[in-house]
Structure formats: C-alpha cells, structure tokens
Design an enzyme around this catalytic site. Structure first.
Site, PDB file in Angstrom:
ATOM      1  N   LYS A  52      17.453  85.999   5.793  1.00 39.30           N
ATOM      2  CA  LYS A  52      18.837  85.599   6.073  1.00 39.30           C
ATOM      3  C   LYS A  52      19.742  86.824   6.149  1.00 39.30           C
ATOM      4  O   LYS A  52      20.596  86.934   7.033  1.00 39.30           O
ATOM      5  CB  LYS A  52      19.331  84.617   5.002  1.00 39.30           C
ATOM      6  N   GLN A  96      20.420  80.180  -2.952  1.00 39.34           N
ATOM      7  CA  GLN A  96      19.035  79.929  -2.533  1.00 39.34           C
ATOM      8  C   GLN A  96      18.375  78.946  -3.504  1.00 39.34           C
ATOM      9  O   GLN A  96      18.365  79.170  -4.715  1.00 39.34           O
ATOM     10  CB  GLN A  96      18.257  81.257  -2.481  1.00 39.34           C
ATOM     11  N   ASP A 119      25.967  76.006   4.100  1.00 36.35           N
ATOM     12  CA  ASP A 119      24.711  75.246   4.164  1.00 36.35           C
ATOM     13  C   ASP A 119      24.991  73.770   4.476  1.00 36.35           C
ATOM     14  O   ASP A 119      24.072  73.026   4.807  1.00 36.35           O
ATOM     15  CB  ASP A 119      23.971  75.320   2.811  1.00 36.35           C
TER      16      ASP A 119
END
Ligand code: NAP
Length: 287
Positions: A52, A96, A119
C-alpha cells in the site's frame, strides 16, 4: 474467453489518480496523505502494508507508517487514531487488519473519523452507502464493480450471484450491484445455501468471495458468465521458492472453459483493492 486484467485496469486508474494528485498539489498546495497503522508483525499484514505504501508513493500520495508493538493496548491505539483524526496533514487513516486479539477491531474502526475512513469500513460510511449518500465506497467491492465494467459488461438488468456475505466483501458488493445506478438483480449465497449451483447456473455475473478454493467450478456456471474471483488462498507447492502458490475460490481451468470472462488470481481483484484505496485517499484530500 477474456482474462480480466486487474493489473492493466489498476495501471490506467493509477495514472488518472497520479494526475489528480499532481493537480491538487499545483492548485491548492495539498499533498494527499495516508496514515497506515500496523500493530504487530504478521507477515501477510507487513506485506500488505508495504504494498500500500509503495502504491501511494507511485502516485504521489504521502504515507505515514505507524508501526506498533503487538503488546499495544486498545487505549493506546484509540489515542493514536484520535490524534490522526485531528491532524490536518492526514487525509486518510488505514488500520491494517487483523488486529491482535486483545484489541477490539470494532472499537478501533468506529473511532476513525468518517471523513478519513478511506477503507469505507465505519458504520457511518456503510450506512451512507446503503442509503445512496456520498461516501467512501469499500475498496474491494468498488474495485469489483470497476472490473465487471472493464470486462465490457453492462451490469443493468443482469442477474448477479455473490457467494459470501462478509462485511468487507460479500455484503457490500451485493449492495453495490443492486444500487439503482448499477441495477443488477442480486442473489447472495453463503454456507446456509443448500444448492448454490441452482443460483449460479442462472447468473450472468458470479462474484465468489468465500475464502475456499474450488467453491466455484465450471459446471456451476451458465455459458458466457462473467466470473470475479475474490479469493486468495495459499496452496502448498514445493516447486515455488516460497513453498506455496496463490489460488482463488474459483477452479480456474473449468470456470475459464465456460465463462466469457474471468479474473485471474493473482492479478485480478488484488491490484484493484489498493487502487481504490488510493482513489479514496485523493477524494479525502479534495475534501
Ligand atoms: P470471510 O469473512 O471468511 O467470509 C467468507 C464468506 O463466504 C462467509 O460469508 C461464508 O459464509 C462464505 N462461505 C465460506 N465457504 C463457503 C462455501 N463453501 N459456500 C458458500 N459460502 C461460503 O472472508 P472475506 O473477508 O469475505 O474474504 C473472502 C476471500 O476473499 C478470502 O480468500 C480473502 O483472502 C479474499 N479477499 C481478497 C481481497 C483482495 O483484495 N483480493 C480482499 C478481501 C478479501 P458464512 O457467512 O455462512 O460463514
């Protein structure tokens, strides 16, 4: 049969994102910035986070990595999320997952400010998506819609079957497919569905997100269906340097012989998930 090349679509979209980032810098002096929080050293998580951050750098998005020890308490993590919520230099916050067992993922996700939830996991963003308000769409489901369109399929009026009902893939992808602007008729299957093939045999689009290799086989498909394989499964393979290879949830050979288009694993959904994260981070920085 068309192989739906997620890498190619991701490359095209990333070029578009990079020019959006450059324009925002030139016009407003704003550099989009993503905070990436990693708790502990789970190797898969470390590799996702590295991927990422690399993708951010490639399009000109700044990333701030916050690596925390496995022993970090929930309170410490919540305090960090809150300070990032208040930091005007940070536009997106990514935690994460999975988190260590002693930390409530729900509490941490809920603590992210919705306007920085790139997200698309917070209840506020999920709710906005469900009622059709402007929001950050969850990255994997959004990437899946883009892949189906990229395959040249007009989704409107089609029957889509989604196998899996998780909060991060199955449920949101079903919701996106059923939205008025997408306009598919959607069936959702799961472990409580007695005969999944009865549904997939009438499907124009099958999205399989079960986390089990071989969940979808060619004999379950209608000829010409479009298959989006979300699964990422490690299969032991002594011929590979790492001792394993990645396979999806669809049996590729048999599905490819019946489908009109299918995503490979790897190289299908995966590159799109990160791309839509970059997309959301640029949107967050635009405000
Ligand atoms: P998950 O939370 O484990 O959910 C799996 C879902 O599939 C559940 O709803 C489960 O049903 C259903 N299911 C499992 N086995 C099934 C079967 N044999 N028949 C029908 N339904 C079945 O998994 P997830 O987070 O959605 O992820 C799914 C897969 O996608 C995993 O392999 C994951 O690694 C991969 N993934 C890839 C990306 C990417 O970017 N490429 C992103 C996210 C996830 P129940 O609800 O009844 O248990």
């Amino acid at each position: 049969m068309q192989l739906i090349d997620g890498k190619e679509l991701a490359k095209n979209l990333r070029a578009e994102i990079a020019s959006g980032v450059a324009a925002l810098k030139a016009e407003k002096g704003v550099t989009p910035a993503l905070a990436v929080i990693l708790v502990g050293g789970n190797p898969a998580s470390v590799s996702y986070v590295t991927g990422k951050e690399k993708a951010c750098a490639e399009v000109g998005i700044a990333s701030r990595e916050i690596r925390l020890a496995e022993s970090t308490t929930e309170k410490e993590l919540l305090d960090i999320v809150k300070s990032l919520n208040d930091d005007p230099a940070i536009h997106g916050i990514l935690v994460q997952l999975p988190l260590p067992k002693h930390i409530s993922e729900k509490a941490v996700i809920n603590a992210i400010a919705p306007e920085k939830d790139v997200d698309g996991f917070t209840p506020v963003n999920v709710g906005r998506m469900m009622i059709g308000e402007k929001c950050f769409l969850p990255c994997t489901p959004h990437g899946i819609i883009k892949l189906i369109e990229f395959a040249g399929m007009d989704i409107a009026g089609k029957h889509a079957v989604v196998i899996g009902r998780s909060n991060i893939v199955g449920k949101p992808v079903a919701a996106l497919l059923a939205r008025k602007e997408t306009n598919a008729t959607v069936t959702m299957c799961h472990t409580g569905t007695p005969d999944i093939a009865a549904f997939t045999k009438t499907a124009d689009i099958v999205v399989v997100a079960a986390g089990r290799p071989g969940t979808l086989t060619g004999d379950m498909l209608k000829p010409g269906a479009v298959v989006i394989d979300v699964g990422v499964n490690r299969i032991p393979d002594a011929s590979r340097p790492k001792g394993f290879r990645l396979v999806g949830d669809a049996d590729f050979e048999s599905c490819a012989s019946v489908a009109s288009a299918i995503t490979p694993v790897p190289g299908g959904v995966g590159p799109m998930t990160i791309t839509m994260l970059l997309w959301n981070t640029l949107e967050a920085a635009r405000g």
